[in-house]
Design a protein around this motif. Structure first.
Motif, short mmCIF file in Angstrom:
data_model
loop_
_atom_site.label_atom_id
_atom_site.label_comp_id
_atom_site.label_asym_id
_atom_site.label_seq_id
_atom_site.Cartn_x
_atom_site.Cartn_y
_atom_site.Cartn_z
N ASP A 128 0.82 -1.22 0.00
CA ASP A 128 0.00 0.00 0.00
C ASP A 128 0.85 1.27 0.00
OD1 ASP A 128 0.98 0.10 2.56
OD2 ASP A 128 -0.96 -0.21 3.55
N TYR A 129 2.14 1.14 0.29
CA TYR A 129 3.09 2.25 0.23
C TYR A 129 2.71 3.42 1.14
CZ TYR A 129 4.36 -0.43 -3.89
OH TYR A 129 4.73 -1.45 -4.72
N ASN A 130 2.09 3.13 2.25
CA ASN A 130 1.69 4.18 3.19
C ASN A 130 2.77 4.45 4.23
OD1 ASN A 130 -0.02 6.10 4.45
ND2 ASN A 130 -0.57 4.58 6.00
N ARG A 131 3.73 3.54 4.38
CA ARG A 131 4.82 3.73 5.32
C ARG A 131 6.13 3.91 4.56
NH1 ARG A 131 3.83 2.70 10.86
NH2 ARG A 131 1.59 3.06 11.16
N GLY A 132 6.93 4.85 5.04
CA GLY A 132 8.21 5.09 4.39
C GLY A 132 9.33 5.17 5.41
N LEU A 133 10.54 4.83 4.98
CA LEU A 133 11.74 5.01 5.78
C LEU A 133 12.53 6.14 5.13
CD1 LEU A 133 12.70 1.27 6.35
CD2 LEU A 133 11.74 2.86 8.05
N VAL A 134 12.59 7.27 5.82
CA VAL A 134 13.22 8.47 5.27
C VAL A 134 14.66 8.58 5.77
CG1 VAL A 134 13.06 10.97 5.00
CG2 VAL A 134 10.99 9.62 5.34
N ASN A 135 15.59 8.80 4.85
CA ASN A 135 17.00 9.00 5.20
C ASN A 135 17.33 10.49 5.12
OD1 ASN A 135 18.75 6.24 5.30
ND2 ASN A 135 16.95 6.02 4.00
N LEU A 136 17.77 11.05 6.24
CA LEU A 136 18.10 12.47 6.33
C LEU A 136 19.57 12.63 6.69
CD1 LEU A 136 15.00 13.56 8.45
CD2 LEU A 136 15.36 14.04 6.02
N SER A 137 20.28 13.38 5.87
CA SER A 137 21.70 13.60 6.08
C SER A 137 21.94 15.03 6.56
CB SER A 137 22.47 13.37 4.78
OG SER A 137 23.77 13.92 4.86
N ARG A 138 22.85 15.19 7.50
CA ARG A 138 23.24 16.53 7.93
C ARG A 138 24.31 17.06 6.98
NH1 ARG A 138 22.29 14.13 13.16
NH2 ARG A 138 20.73 15.36 14.31
N LYS A 195 1.13 12.29 6.47
CA LYS A 195 2.22 13.24 6.24
C LYS A 195 2.89 13.64 7.55
CE LYS A 195 -0.17 14.98 2.17
NZ LYS A 195 -0.80 16.14 1.51
N GLU A 196 3.23 12.64 8.34
CA GLU A 196 3.89 12.90 9.61
C GLU A 196 4.78 11.71 9.97
OE1 GLU A 196 0.55 13.38 12.21
OE2 GLU A 196 0.39 11.23 12.62
N PHE A 197 5.81 12.00 10.78
CA PHE A 197 6.69 10.93 11.23
C PHE A 197 5.96 10.09 12.27
CE2 PHE A 197 9.76 14.06 9.66
CZ PHE A 197 10.52 13.25 8.83
N VAL A 198 6.28 8.80 12.27
CA VAL A 198 5.62 7.85 13.15
C VAL A 198 6.28 7.89 14.52
CG1 VAL A 198 5.03 5.43 13.54
CG2 VAL A 198 5.01 6.37 11.21
N LYS A 199 5.51 8.27 15.53
CA LYS A 199 6.03 8.30 16.89
C LYS A 199 6.37 6.88 17.33
CE LYS A 199 4.96 9.86 21.58
NZ LYS A 199 3.93 10.47 22.47
N ASP A 200 7.56 6.70 17.87
CA ASP A 200 8.04 5.39 18.32
C ASP A 200 8.09 4.38 17.18
OD1 ASP A 200 8.18 6.34 20.96
OD2 ASP A 200 6.06 5.88 21.29
N GLY A 201 8.27 4.87 15.95
CA GLY A 201 8.41 3.98 14.81
C GLY A 201 9.85 3.52 14.67
N PHE A 202 10.20 2.99 13.50
CA PHE A 202 11.58 2.59 13.24
C PHE A 202 12.42 3.85 13.05
CE2 PHE A 202 9.44 -1.34 11.68
CZ PHE A 202 10.07 -2.24 12.53
N ASN A 203 13.32 4.09 13.98
CA ASN A 203 14.18 5.27 13.92
C ASN A 203 15.61 4.88 14.25
OD1 ASN A 203 12.15 7.54 13.55
ND2 ASN A 203 11.35 6.59 15.41
N LEU A 204 16.56 5.45 13.51
CA LEU A 204 17.97 5.18 13.75
C LEU A 204 18.73 6.48 13.92
CD1 LEU A 204 18.68 2.44 11.05
CD2 LEU A 204 18.48 2.08 13.52
N PRO A 205 19.66 6.54 14.89
CA PRO A 205 20.50 7.73 15.03
C PRO A 205 21.49 7.81 13.87
CG PRO A 205 21.24 6.01 16.52
CD PRO A 205 19.96 5.52 15.90
N GLU A 206 22.19 8.90 13.79
CA GLU A 206 23.10 9.17 12.67
C GLU A 206 24.18 8.10 12.54
OE1 GLU A 206 24.88 13.23 10.89
OE2 GLU A 206 25.54 12.76 12.91
N ALA A 207 24.24 7.49 11.37
CA ALA A 207 25.25 6.47 11.05
C ALA A 207 25.13 6.17 9.56
CB ALA A 207 25.03 5.21 11.87
N LYS A 208 26.06 5.41 9.03
CA LYS A 208 25.98 4.97 7.63
C LYS A 208 25.12 3.70 7.57
CE LYS A 208 30.44 6.88 6.18
NZ LYS A 208 31.77 6.58 5.59
#
Length: 258
Positions: free
Chosen positions: A141-151, A167-180
């Motif tokens: 359904d493509y309703n969930r996305g994993l967004v990669n944000l670079s500083r 159109k909002e980030f998922v609270k307590d969803g899959f999140n990763l701190p800054e890394a490759k």
């Protein structure tokens, strides 16, 4: 051609001559080290100075910028479900917007686009130098996305789960701190993940050496390891290939970028 062969021969000869000696530039292997980064910044400054001194540089720069900022560019898009998605940058959106439209609209001379995520607005609200590095949408359904944000455009990214329809980030969803990191959907509640898990979890290039399976609503530390690659490889990752006829998973350990 003879000159090329000659220079290649000289390069190989010099390399073999010094291979067994101490390398005075070995410290550059620490790609994230302060000394290496300062050296790179200094070389960039030298290059910019040379480029700006070339006759016609300013006019060429202005012309190229006008092309990149033009709203006449072809809006290349990818089809996910009933929508066509496009990442777009212009003079009004220098960081870019992720947007979508229907096939019917796309066929028009001036399609009506629906903005899904505005990265200029996001950077402003969060006071971050965000650069878009990709959006991976979940089949079917493509309703969930994993967004990669670079500083600032770094290879290292922050990963956040995004609800496309809301159109909002998922609270307590899959999140990763800054890394490759390399993270890929398996299903609604599961992902393949490679990131900085601590010592020995990264290759010498700073990319994941380990692939794990991570379940929703569990800590990253609880993710199950399924592959430990070599630190000498460039990276490892896991991915699920989706299709109407069934899905299958692949695990990749890449020796080089090529």
């Amino acid at each position: 051609m003879k000159k090329l062969i000659f220079f290649v021969f000289i390069f190989v000869f010099v390399y073999l001559s010094v291979a067994g000696t101490d390398d005075p530039y070995l410290w550059l292997e620490d790609v994230q080290g302060e000394k290496s980064l300062e050296w790179a910044k200094a070389r960039n400054a030298e290059s910019i100075k040379v480029l700006e001194s070339v006759p016609g540089f300013k006019n060429a720069y202005k012309s190229i910028l006008e092309i990149l900022d033009s709203d006449k560019k072809i809006p290349y898009a990818k089809k996910y479900g009933k929508y066509l998605y496009n990442f777009w940058k212009d003079a009004d959106h220098p960081r870019g917007i992720y947007r979508r439209t229907t096939i019917e609209e796309y066929r028009k001379d001036s399609p009506a686009w629906e903005v899904v995520l505005d990265f200029d607005e996001l950077a402003k609200v969060e006071n971050e130098n965000w650069v878009y590095k990709g959006m991976q949408l979940l089949y079917p359904d493509y309703n969930r996305g994993l967004v990669n944000l670079s500083r600032g455009g770094s290879d290292a990214t922050v990963v956040r789960e995004f609800n496309v329809n809301k159109k909002e980030f998922v609270k307590d969803g899959f999140n990763l701190p800054e890394a490759k990191s390399i993270i890929q959907w398996i299903d609604d509640d599961t992902v393949f993940v490679g990131t900085n898990f601590g010592p020995e979890s990264l290759t010498e290039s700073g990319y994941p050496a380990i692939v794990k399976i991570w379940k929703r609503d569990t800590p990253l530390s609880a993710a199950k390891t399924i592959l430990k690659g070599s630190k000498k490889s460039v990276y490892t990752y896991g991915a699920r290939l989706f299709s109407e006829n069934g899905n299958f998973d692949i695990i990749v350990e890449a020796n080089t970028f090529f």
